[in-house]
Scaffold this active site. Structure first.
Site, PDB file in Angstrom:
ATOM      1  N   ASN A  28       0.873  -1.170   0.000  1.00  0.00           N
ATOM      2  CA  ASN A  28       0.000   0.000   0.000  1.00  0.00           C
ATOM      3  C   ASN A  28       0.915   1.225   0.000  1.00  0.00           C
ATOM      4  OD1 ASN A  28      -1.782   2.048   0.541  1.00  0.00           O
ATOM      5  ND2 ASN A  28      -2.360   1.328   2.590  1.00  0.00           N
ATOM      6  N   TRP A  29       1.027   1.865  -1.147  1.00  0.00           N
ATOM      7  CA  TRP A  29       1.978   2.986  -1.273  1.00  0.00           C
ATOM      8  C   TRP A  29       1.464   4.267  -0.625  1.00  0.00           C
ATOM      9  CZ3 TRP A  29       4.183   2.759  -7.004  1.00  0.00           C
ATOM     10  CH2 TRP A  29       4.801   1.505  -7.193  1.00  0.00           C
ATOM     11  N   LYS A  30       0.190   4.281  -0.288  1.00  0.00           N
ATOM     12  CA  LYS A  30      -0.433   5.478   0.312  1.00  0.00           C
ATOM     13  C   LYS A  30      -0.178   6.699  -0.584  1.00  0.00           C
ATOM     14  CE  LYS A  30      -0.157   3.208   4.726  1.00  0.00           C
ATOM     15  NZ  LYS A  30      -0.098   3.280   6.159  1.00  0.00           N
ATOM     16  N   GLU A  81      -6.814   4.529   7.954  1.00  0.00           N
ATOM     17  CA  GLU A  81      -6.642   5.957   7.652  1.00  0.00           C
ATOM     18  C   GLU A  81      -7.912   6.533   7.029  1.00  0.00           C
ATOM     19  OE1 GLU A  81      -2.928   5.514   5.552  1.00  0.00           O
ATOM     20  OE2 GLU A  81      -2.044   4.883   7.448  1.00  0.00           O
ATOM     21  N   HIS A  86      -9.536   0.874   5.095  1.00  0.00           N
ATOM     22  CA  HIS A  86      -8.245   1.118   5.736  1.00  0.00           C
ATOM     23  C   HIS A  86      -8.437   2.074   6.920  1.00  0.00           C
ATOM     24  CE1 HIS A  86      -4.180   2.486   6.465  1.00  0.00           C
ATOM     25  NE2 HIS A  86      -3.785   1.368   5.879  1.00  0.00           N
ATOM     26  N   GLU A 124      -5.398  -5.166  10.594  1.00  0.00           N
ATOM     27  CA  GLU A 124      -4.379  -4.146  10.814  1.00  0.00           C
ATOM     28  C   GLU A 124      -4.647  -3.402  12.121  1.00  0.00           C
ATOM     29  OE1 GLU A 124      -2.363  -2.831   6.944  1.00  0.00           O
ATOM     30  OE2 GLU A 124      -4.207  -1.692   7.089  1.00  0.00           O
ATOM     31  N   GLY A 162       2.905  -1.115   4.267  1.00  0.00           N
ATOM     32  CA  GLY A 162       2.965   0.299   3.909  1.00  0.00           C
ATOM     33  C   GLY A 162       4.410   0.715   3.682  1.00  0.00           C
ATOM     34  N   GLY A 163       5.041   1.260   4.714  1.00  0.00           N
ATOM     35  CA  GLY A 163       6.396   1.819   4.615  1.00  0.00           C
ATOM     36  C   GLY A 163       7.392   0.915   3.905  1.00  0.00           C
ATOM     37  N   SER A 209       3.318  -2.186  10.230  1.00  0.00           N
ATOM     38  CA  SER A 209       4.776  -2.191  10.440  1.00  0.00           C
ATOM     39  C   SER A 209       5.460  -3.514  10.074  1.00  0.00           C
ATOM     40  CB  SER A 209       5.115  -1.800  11.879  1.00  0.00           C
ATOM     41  OG  SER A 209       4.713  -0.466  12.123  1.00  0.00           O
ATOM     42  N   GLY A 217       2.362   2.185  10.746  1.00  0.00           N
ATOM     43  CA  GLY A 217       3.275   3.324  10.601  1.00  0.00           C
ATOM     44  C   GLY A 217       3.997   3.701  11.877  1.00  0.00           C
TER      45      GLY A 217
HETATM   46  P1  PGA Z   1       2.834   0.245   7.597  1.00  0.00           P
HETATM   47  O1  PGA Z   1       1.389   0.436   6.937  1.00  0.00           O
HETATM   48  O2  PGA Z   1       3.399  -1.037   7.047  1.00  0.00           O
HETATM   49  O3  PGA Z   1       3.619   1.453   7.177  1.00  0.00           O
HETATM   50  O4  PGA Z   1       2.623   0.170   9.071  1.00  0.00           O
HETATM   51  C1  PGA Z   1       0.527  -0.654   6.766  1.00  0.00           C
HETATM   52  C2  PGA Z   1      -0.791  -0.206   6.203  1.00  0.00           C
HETATM   53  O5  PGA Z   1      -1.259   0.891   6.557  1.00  0.00           O
HETATM   54  O6  PGA Z   1      -1.412  -0.913   5.393  1.00  0.00           O
END
Ligand code: PGA
Length: 252
Positions: free
Chosen positions: A9-11, A98, A96, A168, A235-236, A214, A174
């Site tokens: 997930n590149w956000k 967010e 998600h 999640e 994500g990251g 994470s 994050g």
């Molecule tokens: P993260 O994000 O790996 O940076 O914690 C995961 C996600 O939000 O899907």
């Protein structure tokens, strides 16, 4: 039986020209993953077209990070399922944390987005997870169950074949604070059992349940060794070619 899904997930990262270069490197790097592992990346909308061109013919599948729940029309700033499908998008991430917390998406809206996406033929990565305060007050299972039941309202057993659930925990997203394999496994088993109660043993045995929060190239192996953890939403670490490649090539 069920397949693993490793998804990036590149956000809101990478402009189209950067995304194109990055996708090209990924295609080179992620070639030989196990047969039972699917790999997906979800760039921002603006980079979908460029990335689609780069990953064509590779094992990497294309995902989007959001979708509107209407066919088309006066919805300024929104993106429809048809627009995504036309670019070769196969998966969409819905629910998600967010989107739930920053953009106030409710279980009801998430359910509409899931229903509509399935009707259109998209596969759905449906995210659920508790806040730190909810975990600390012992409410994890209640919160996750409410999200699962609400998000899947009126979704048929047959449509469940096109859904992947991503657990999640919000406190792990994050933050660098990954859930332990045991903490994650406990909730994954609970989710699978909830799916069994809502549908059947067959549906629950076959559904892929990813962990997200994470995940890195060092934490992935421990997580994937657990019986009910079938992949990762990253994500990251999905923004680094080496890390994401190592995650896709996890060792059980
Ligand atoms: P993260 O994000 O790996 O940076 O914690 C995961 C996600 O939000 O899907």
């Amino acid at each position: 039986m069920r397949k693993y899904l490793i998804a990036g997930n590149w956000k809101m990262n990478l402009v189209p020209s950067e995304a194109k270069k990055f996708a090209k490197q990924l295609v080179e790097s992620i070639k030989n993953v196990d047969k039972d592992v699917d790999v997906m990346i979800a760039p921002p909308f603006t980079a979908l077209d460029a990335v689609a061109q780069e990953i064509k013919g590779s094992i990497i599948k294309l995902g989007a990070q959001n979708v509107n729940d209407n066919e088309k029309g006066a919805f300024t700033g929104e993106v429809s399922a048809d627009m995504l499908l036309d670019l070769g998008v196969e998966y969409v991430i819905i629910g998600h944390s967010e989107r739930r917390t920053i953009y106030k998406e409710t279980d009801e809206l998430i359910n509409k987005k899931i229903s509509f996406s399935l009707k259109k033929g998209l596969k759905v990565v449906f995210c659920v997870g508790e806040l730190l305060s909810e975990r600390e007050s012992g409410k994890t299972n209640d919160v996750v169950k409410t999200q699962v039941v609400g998000g899947l309202k009126n979704i048929s057993a047959d449509d469940m074949k096109s859904i992947v659930i991503a657990y999640e925990p919000v406190w792990a997203i994050g933050t660098g604070k990954v859930a332990t394999p045991e903490q994650a496994e406990e909730v994954h088993a609970f989710i699978r059992n909830t799916i069994k109660d809502l549908y059947s043993k067959e549906v629950s045995d076959n559904i892929t349940i990813q962990y997200g929060g994470s995940v890195t190239d060092t934490s992935v192996d421990g997580l994937m060794s657990k019986e009910n953890i079938d992949g990762a939403l990253v994500g990251g670490a999905s923004l680094k070619v080496d890390s994401f490649t190592r995650i896709a090539k996890f060792q059980k």
